[in-house]
Design an enzyme around this catalytic site. Sequence first.
Site, PDB file in Angstrom:
ATOM      1  N   ALA A 158      41.443  40.732  40.815  1.00  0.00           N
ATOM      2  CA  ALA A 158      41.387  41.894  41.183  1.00  0.00           C
ATOM      3  C   ALA A 158      40.038  42.758  40.675  1.00  0.00           C
ATOM      4  O   ALA A 158      39.352  43.665  41.248  1.00  0.00           O
ATOM      5  CB  ALA A 158      42.433  42.979  41.270  1.00  0.00           C
ATOM      6  N   CYS A 159      40.012  42.385  39.239  1.00  0.00           N
ATOM      7  CA  CYS A 159      39.121  43.189  38.435  1.00  0.00           C
ATOM      8  C   CYS A 159      37.575  42.524  38.845  1.00  0.00           C
ATOM      9  O   CYS A 159      36.493  42.882  38.295  1.00  0.00           O
ATOM     10  CB  CYS A 159      39.369  42.803  37.024  1.00  0.00           C
TER      11      CYS A 159
END
Length: 185
Positions: A158-159
């Site tokens: 997600a990052c």
Amino acid sequence: MEEGKKKEIVVGVTGSIAAFKAAELVSQLTRKNFRVTVVMTKAAQKFIRPLTFQALSKEPVITDLFSTKKNLDVNHISLAQRASLIIIAPASANIIGKMAGGMADDFLSTLIISASSPVLICPAMNRHMYKNSLVRENIKKLKKDGFHFLGPGKGRLACGDEGLGRLIEVGKIVSEVFKILKIPV
């Protein structure tokens, strides 16, 4: 599985962006004729709402150790006794650390300490967190204590990072459930 012989599975959802994938897990387990009870940590509720899981499981969702609801026999001891399996998906570094340290400060961690059923832990976190020596030692300790682990998967996180840390695919979790419970597919 026959209707009268439903096994109860508890799905513990912790604070991770991967919490939305737990909805698909609950949906698939329900379609496989398991009774699914969802336990959410406070952090999980920041990512996905309990109503989602209630709609998918057709069961009340547990969000608090000290629920004031009457006629709801879901305290950690009775649920621990009923559960055929506890799955923690996604399992954050926080819950893994709590389990390794024997902490019991919310419903999920208290349930795990009370359980005699198998526990399947499906980690999901940033690759740097997963590689941290403290997290690795906690996982090693839990494996030694008989906890089952599946994942994490590799890919885009997600990052924006790439690497090991994604929640393993839901289909693989469901397959592992049948393996752990020794149910023919």
